[in-house]
Motif scaffolding. Structure first.
Motif, mmCIF file in Angstrom:
data_model
loop_
_atom_site.group_PDB
_atom_site.id
_atom_site.type_symbol
_atom_site.label_atom_id
_atom_site.label_comp_id
_atom_site.label_asym_id
_atom_site.label_seq_id
_atom_site.Cartn_x
_atom_site.Cartn_y
_atom_site.Cartn_z
ATOM 1 N N TYR A 147 -10.720 -10.588 -122.199
ATOM 2 C CA TYR A 147 -9.950 -10.046 -121.083
ATOM 3 C C TYR A 147 -10.197 -8.547 -120.925
ATOM 4 N N GLY A 148 -10.219 -7.843 -122.038
ATOM 5 C CA GLY A 148 -10.466 -6.401 -121.991
ATOM 6 C C GLY A 148 -11.802 -6.088 -121.331
ATOM 7 N N PHE A 149 -12.807 -6.859 -121.704
ATOM 8 C CA PHE A 149 -14.138 -6.688 -121.129
ATOM 9 C C PHE A 149 -14.112 -6.927 -119.614
ATOM 10 N N VAL A 150 -13.477 -8.053 -119.212
ATOM 11 C CA VAL A 150 -13.383 -8.386 -117.780
ATOM 12 C C VAL A 150 -12.586 -7.308 -117.048
ATOM 13 N N ALA A 151 -11.513 -6.821 -117.694
ATOM 14 C CA ALA A 151 -10.646 -5.846 -117.038
ATOM 15 C C ALA A 151 -11.418 -4.566 -116.726
ATOM 16 N N VAL A 152 -12.233 -4.120 -117.682
ATOM 17 C CA VAL A 152 -13.007 -2.897 -117.442
ATOM 18 C C VAL A 152 -13.981 -3.116 -116.286
ATOM 19 N N LEU A 153 -14.680 -4.256 -116.316
ATOM 20 C CA LEU A 153 -15.611 -4.564 -115.227
ATOM 21 C C LEU A 153 -14.874 -4.632 -113.892
ATOM 22 N N PHE A 154 -13.700 -5.271 -113.915
ATOM 23 C CA PHE A 154 -12.918 -5.420 -112.689
ATOM 24 C C PHE A 154 -12.580 -4.046 -112.096
ATOM 25 N N LEU A 155 -12.091 -3.149 -112.959
ATOM 26 C CA LEU A 155 -11.684 -1.842 -112.448
ATOM 27 C C LEU A 155 -12.888 -1.056 -111.916
ATOM 28 N N ILE A 156 -14.036 -1.194 -112.605
ATOM 29 C CA ILE A 156 -15.237 -0.508 -112.111
ATOM 30 C C ILE A 156 -15.612 -1.036 -110.721
ATOM 31 N N VAL A 157 -15.637 -2.366 -110.602
ATOM 32 C CA VAL A 157 -16.032 -2.956 -109.312
ATOM 33 C C VAL A 157 -14.994 -2.619 -108.239
ATOM 34 N N TYR A 158 -13.716 -2.650 -108.634
ATOM 35 C CA TYR A 158 -12.664 -2.306 -107.669
ATOM 36 C C TYR A 158 -12.895 -0.906 -107.133
ATOM 37 N N TRP A 159 -13.154 0.026 -108.049
ATOM 38 C CA TRP A 159 -13.376 1.414 -107.647
ATOM 39 C C TRP A 159 -14.607 1.524 -106.741
ATOM 40 N N MET A 160 -15.651 0.777 -107.084
ATOM 41 C CA MET A 160 -16.866 0.829 -106.266
ATOM 42 C C MET A 160 -16.621 0.254 -104.869
ATOM 43 N N LEU A 161 -15.929 -0.865 -104.805
ATOM 44 C CA LEU A 161 -15.657 -1.468 -103.499
ATOM 45 C C LEU A 161 -14.760 -0.560 -102.662
ATOM 46 N N ARG A 162 -13.786 0.035 -103.346
ATOM 47 C CA ARG A 162 -12.881 0.987 -102.701
ATOM 48 C C ARG A 162 -13.706 2.122 -102.072
ATOM 49 N N THR A 163 -14.656 2.623 -102.838
ATOM 50 C CA THR A 163 -15.500 3.709 -102.352
ATOM 51 C C THR A 163 -16.339 3.262 -101.166
#
Lengths: 286, 343
Positions: free
Chosen positions: B161-177
């Protein structure tokens, strides 16, 4: 007898079923630009109603008449109760509401008849084969071809030769113009919707003895119906006929040449047609 | 004052951190984030570009199969396999998009669904590659290590979950951008009024194709993570049902806002987990919810939250914030003028 000839005739039979399935979808779209993602569901209901009537020991011939009427009535009520509220909304909401409806019906079907499929017996009078010299062919499949051919002529006549048909055709050209002429387009639409849905149910009844019933046959039918109208051209009767036959024959021939890929090939055929004629074989610019 | 963008990112981060506190299953929490990735990618198309795609299952399935094939047959490490899934998802989206984007409206939707079916039967017809009906089994989930030293352990569900969570936040930030960039604003213009955007001189096909590729790449990642989590890449990941599920999460969450997709995915996954034990036919409820959302509650759950917040504040300011696109909340973007289409 050549296996390819046999499969071509099979393909014509399946293609006519696909035509019945797709023509309602196509005409309903033509009339009000409404795309019915629950169309496969009515095919599913047709097959299951037929199955149920067979379980009750009633004759196939009775379900051939009663089931399309019953499912047509279900479609009519659905249109009155739910669908007409979204006509004015963007087309995403047409799609989503019919997807929701399809989901509900599919789950209800599983609740009533269970998640596993079953087979439906071929009616007794049509059991067996026809033999003319070296030509041997199942009676039931010949009946399907003949029966759907007669139906196609009737549908063509209704569209081309009756007042209802001329309003439907005019409505698919310009809904506004027809309503300005004083026609009750929405009343006609309910009727056409019920007719289209009834035809899909009829396809379900006819397919049940060949393919059996399963709760997920609606999704596959929807995919096929889309391919047929995309290949033939949206909103066109002859497009649905040509598309249905083409797809039926392709699928049937491929099931001899490469059985696992038979269903795949109908989508490949679609992609090929689209690359050559983006609006379908007989379609207008949309 | 903190910007709306940062506020939403913080909210997402708080949700991601808080999930382990009140959820008992790490797999379930990972599943929420994985489907949230897929729903955000779908939202980029539906909410930001106005493209309703029924083909998201293609890219999800491509991601699963790519990761499965690479990890079971090739001596390639897991991070590279994930990257491969992202690339293959993007390429798949470029192909599907290239054909489907030639058409508009309903025709486009029907084409994406036809492609979803095509991919399903393709996967079914090639059992040597995809395992056919059974799918690919026994996909290994090794911890990420360098020179024998474990850097990121992935053994337990919560570690994963920790691994997925980090990836999720990175992708979220990228999509947001991406959404806040000029490109993203242009997509909104395309969504709101295609004719106008074309008249202004934008290359609609290219814009839509770019959005499609980004969406496919993110969905491919989600599919790969799903395969990594369960250890199998089943045929069902490529089914119509997957496309439908991703779309349903997006719509129920609410379109035009990335955070809404997290909400939609959480709603779907958690409701499904809870209800499916009580009543196996819970999808019926979902169908009804979908119909209600299409009939009246067009902002989805996110719209509902906004309405409640608005009631709580009850000020005129709130009503302005709640302007249709809802995405930015600042109401300051220039493409908001027509309020077309999507709530």
């Amino acid at each position: 007898m050549s296996i390819y000839l046999l499969q071509t005739i099979n393909g014509i039979g399946i293609g006519m079923l696909y035509f019945l399935l797709a023509v309602g979808l196509s005409i309903v779209f033509g009339l009000l630009r409404f795309v019915n993602f629950a169309h496969g569901t009515f095919y599913l209901l047709g097959a299951y109603f037929c199955y149920q009537m067979a379980q009750w020991g009633m004759s196939f011939w009775l379900s051939l008449v009663v089931v399309p009427l019953a499912v047509g009535a279900v479609g009519w009520v659905t249109e009155k109760l739910i669908l007409r509220h979204v006509y004015s909304k963007p087309h995403e909401f047409h799609i989503l509401i019919t997807v929701g409806f399809a989901l509900v019906i599919q789950e209800v079907v599983i609740m009533i008849w269970g998640p596993l499929g079953d087979s439906v017996a071929v009616p007794e009078t049509l059991n067996g084969v026809v033999m003319w010299g070296s030509f041997i062919y199942p009676k039931y499949r010949l009946f399907v071809i003949g029966f759907t051919a007669v139906l196609a002529v009737i549908i063509w006549w209704v569209l081309e030769g009756t007042r209802l048909g001329s309003v439907v055709r005019a409505g698919s050209e310009s809904t506004e113009m027809v309503s300005l002429l004083g026609m009750n387009v929405f009343g006609i639409f309910s009727l056409v919707f019920a007719l289209g849905v009834g035809l899909a149910a009829l396809a379900g009844v006819l397919a049940a003895p060949i393919r059996g019933v399963s709760p997920f046959m609606g999704v596959e039918a929807l995919g096929v119906a889309f391919v047929v109208v995309v290949v033939g051209g949206l909103g066109s009767f002859s497009g649905a006929l040509v598309g249905g036959l083409l797809i039926g024959i392709v699928q049937s021939l491929m099931s001899t040449i490469w059985p696992p890929g038979a269903s795949l090939m109908i989508y490949v055929a679609m992609a090929a047609v689209l690359l050559l004629r983006p609006n379908g074989l007989l379609g207008r610019q949309v | 004052m903190i910007s709306s963008k940062n506020f939403q990112f913080l909210t997402a981060a708080v949700i991601v951190v808080a999930m382990p506190l009140f959820m008992k299953s790490g797999s379930l929490a990972s599943e929420v984030l994985i489907y949230a990735l897929a729903a955000m990618a779908c939202n980029l198309l539906l909410g930001y570009t106005g493209l309703l795609s029924f083909g998201q299952g293609v890219f999800f399935g491509l991601g699963s199969y790519t990761l499965g094939i690479v990890l079971t047959r090739l001596p390639i490490s897991m991070p590279l396999a994930l990257l491969g899934a992202v690339v293959v998802g993007g390429i798949g989206a470029a192909i599907v998009g290239w054909v489907a984007i030639r058409q508009r409206g309903t025709y486009f939707v029907m084409l994406t669904l036809a492609f979803a079916q095509m991919f399903y039967f393709l996967a079914y017809s090639l059992p040597d590659l995809t395992g056919g009906d059974n799918g690919l089994m026994d996909i290994p989930r090794k911890s990420i290590s360098v020179a024998g030293q474990t850097l990121i352990p992935l053994e337990t569900p919560w570690q994963f979950y920790g691994f997925v969570a980090v990836l999720f936040l990175i992708v979220y930030w990228m999509l947001r951008t991406v959404c806040d960039s000029i490109f993203g604003r242009t997509l909104l213009a395309v969504r709101d009024n295609e004719e106008r955007a074309a008249a202004v001189g934008y290359n609609l096909r290219l814009l839509k194709l770019q959005a499609f590729v980004i969406s496919g790449a993110v969905t491919g990642l989600a599919g790969a993570l799903h395969a990594l989590m369960t250890g199998i890449a089943p045929l069902s990941n490529a089914e119509y049902h997957t496309s439908e599920m991703i779309l349903v999460m997006t719509v129920i969450g609410g379109t035009g806002n990335l955070l809404a997709s997290l909400l939609g995915a959480a709603f779907y996954v958690l409701l499904g987990d809870w209800l499916s034990t009580l009543w196996p036919r819970w999808l019926l409820i979902l169908g009804v919810v979908l119909m209600i959302v299409s009939l009246g509650m067009q902002g989805g759950l996110w719209g509902l939250c906004q309405k409640l917040a608005q009631l709580a504040r009850g000020s005129r300011q709130a009503r302005q914030d709640d302007d249709k696109s809802g995405a930015q909340g600042t109401g300051a973007n220039g493409t908001n003028g027509t309020n077309g289409g999507h709530a």
